[in-house]
Design a protein around this motif. Structure first.
Motif, PDB file in Angstrom:
ATOM      1  N   THR A 125      -6.136  -0.259  -7.336  1.00 46.39           N
ATOM      2  CA  THR A 125      -5.057  -1.028  -6.704  1.00 46.39           C
ATOM      3  C   THR A 125      -3.702  -0.476  -7.110  1.00 46.39           C
ATOM      4  N   ASP A 126      -3.504  -0.227  -8.410  1.00 47.79           N
ATOM      5  CA  ASP A 126      -2.215   0.287  -8.881  1.00 47.79           C
ATOM      6  C   ASP A 126      -1.903   1.656  -8.285  1.00 47.79           C
TER       7      ASP A 126
ATOM      8  N   LEU B 266      -0.728   1.028  -4.738  1.00 52.88           N
ATOM      9  CA  LEU B 266       0.607   0.440  -4.723  1.00 52.88           C
ATOM     10  C   LEU B 266       1.666   1.515  -4.959  1.00 52.88           C
ATOM     11  N   ARG B 267       1.389   2.424  -5.883  1.00 48.62           N
ATOM     12  CA  ARG B 267       2.330   3.522  -6.139  1.00 48.62           C
ATOM     13  C   ARG B 267       2.442   4.441  -4.921  1.00 48.62           C
TER      14      ARG B 267
ATOM     15  N   ARG C  68       4.670   2.886  -2.330  1.00 51.57           N
ATOM     16  CA  ARG C  68       6.095   2.956  -2.691  1.00 51.57           C
ATOM     17  C   ARG C  68       6.641   4.359  -2.526  1.00 51.57           C
TER      18      ARG C  68
ATOM     19  N   ILE D 190      -3.453  -7.625  -1.118  1.00 49.53           N
ATOM     20  CA  ILE D 190      -2.395  -7.209  -2.046  1.00 49.53           C
ATOM     21  C   ILE D 190      -1.671  -5.982  -1.501  1.00 49.53           C
ATOM     22  N   LEU D 191      -2.439  -5.029  -0.992  1.00 47.64           N
ATOM     23  CA  LEU D 191      -1.851  -3.798  -0.470  1.00 47.64           C
ATOM     24  C   LEU D 191      -1.049  -4.059   0.797  1.00 47.64           C
TER      25      LEU D 191
ATOM     26  N   GLU E  15       2.282  -5.675  -0.164  1.00 46.16           N
ATOM     27  CA  GLU E  15       3.252  -4.721  -0.705  1.00 46.16           C
ATOM     28  C   GLU E  15       3.811  -3.835   0.404  1.00 46.16           C
TER      29      GLU E  15
ATOM     30  N   ARG F 292       6.310  -5.852   2.232  1.00 48.81           N
ATOM     31  CA  ARG F 292       7.535  -6.020   1.433  1.00 48.81           C
ATOM     32  C   ARG F 292       8.392  -4.767   1.479  1.00 48.81           C
ATOM     33  N   LEU F 293       7.730  -3.613   1.512  1.00 45.41           N
ATOM     34  CA  LEU F 293       8.464  -2.348   1.531  1.00 45.41           C
ATOM     35  C   LEU F 293       9.069  -2.030   2.892  1.00 45.41           C
TER      36      LEU F 293
END
Length: 378
Positions: free
Chosen positions: A46-47, A50-51, A54, A79-80, A83, A86-87
């Motif tokens: 997941t992390d 997310l990176r 971004r 979750i993805l 994000e 949001r971006l």
């Protein structure tokens, strides 16, 4: 080096395709996932994803497609999506529908998902379930209703080939009945699993011309009620398509194990070092890596592409198709009738016209078959 010899700087990677997983409950015989998918490395966390989101947004990406495999098998999908929303991405989920319950649909809606593309294999339960090697037709009908209930645009995709092309009128009628606003009739492109099954899947020219005629009749009948896109298969053309709108020009694919590719099948190409997002940032991948620069523009071309007046229209066609058919990723796409290897495409079409291979069993996409093919070096 003079300015005249410098290649123009590419624009940003506008379209990010996040292939979250190769896991999938379906076993489609025309799947574009690599035939050796079962031997790929561990999925990004997941992390990690997310990176990547971004970094891609910072590099200029504006649209993000979540695909697979089946992206709904990832329990972090919401979750993805949240994000990405949001971006500022426009977000799209490409799904078979398996796993999209009312609860998950509500969660994805709350996360900001903009768009769902739902795949069908055919308009009948029998053929849909045969082609996917699963019982999913009734589920897809329920998922189509969920999509409408949540106010998403209803976008349907159906891969077209010899086994369902004669029922294209019924496929269009089903899309209309389900309230689809867009229908993509995507004639199979012969890569990966579809290439293994090409003799069984490639339609005849008569089938293709009839299907296109029927599609145009339905366009006239329904007008703006539904937009129908008909993607013609390369093998029946004399000039290739500009692959992915140009190598490293618009599309950035990140595979489940983090490999970054200019298209979803490019990993098959020999002699190329494709970077991994675990080791290299998205901006550097896009602008600096060998994998994304090798076939950008036209400086890599050999004749007949180098001196062809149409080279800016098609950029030599598809590098993967050139490798699969001609054995050279820098060759002219054999779909082009100027290619020295064009006879291979002519032969494949002739086999389809003659009905060659129709009695051969389909090779369905599944982990066991994938491991066997990888072990055999295929």
């Amino acid at each position: 080096m003079s300015a005249a010899n410098l290649a123009p700087q590419p624009g940003p990677p506008l379209w990010l395709l996040a292939e979250l997983t190769y896991r999938c409950p379906l076993h489609c015989a025309f799947c574009y996932n690599p035939v050796d998918f079962a031997t790929s490395g561990p999925e990004l966390s997941t992390d990690d994803w997310l990176r990547v989101l971004r970094e891609a947004r910072a590099a200029g990406s504006v649209q993000c497609g979540f695909s697979g495999g089946e992206p709904l098998v990832r329990d972090d999908l919401e979750i993805l999506v949240a994000e990405a929303h949001r971006l500022g991405f426009y977000t799209n989920l490409l799904t078979s529908g398996v796993g999209l319950t009312a609860e998950r649909a509500a969660a994805l809606k709350a996360a900001g998902l903009d768009h769902i593309q739902l795949s069908f294999q055919d308009s009948t339960r029998e053929l849909n379930d045969f082609l996917s090697h699963t019982r999913t037709f009734d589920l897809k009908q329920r998922v189509a209703a969920l999509i409408k209930d949540n106010g998403w645009p209803m976008v349907m995709n159906c891969v077209i080939h010899r086994l369902n092309i004669d029922y294209i009128d019924r496929i269009i009628e089903m899309a209309v009945e389900l309230g689809a606003e867009y229908l993509e009739l995507a004639n199979s492109q012969y890569y990966s699993w579809a290439l293994l099954n090409r003799d069984q899947l490639l339609p005849t020219r008569d089938q293709l011309e009839r299907a296109e005629r029927i599609t145009n009749e339905y366009r006239e009948k329904y007008g703006d009620r539904i937009r129908i896109f008909f993607v013609v298969p390369d093998y029946h053309e004399k000039r290739p398509k500009k692959c992915m709108n140009g190598w490293g020009n618009v599309f950035l694919t990140v595979t489940p194990d983090g490999t970054a590719l200019p298209c979803h099948t490019a990993k098959m190409l020999p002699g190329l070092a494709f970077p991994n997002v675990r080791e290299m940032g998205v901006r550097d991948i896009w602008y600096e890596s060998e994998g994304f620069n090798r076939y950008r523009g036209d400086s890599w071309m050999k004749d007949p592409c180098r001196t062809c007046p149409d080279k800016e229209k098609d950029l030599g066609g598809c590098r993967c198709q050139a490798y699969m058919l001609a054995g050279d990723p820098a060759a002219a796409d054999p779909v082009c009738d100027k290619s020295p290897a064009h006879g291979l495409v002519v032969e494949a079409v002739a086999r389809a016209e003659a009905g060659a291979g129709r009695s051969a069993p389909l090779v369905f996409r599944d982990p066991a078959a994938s491991r066997r093919i990888a072990a055999e070096g295929g």
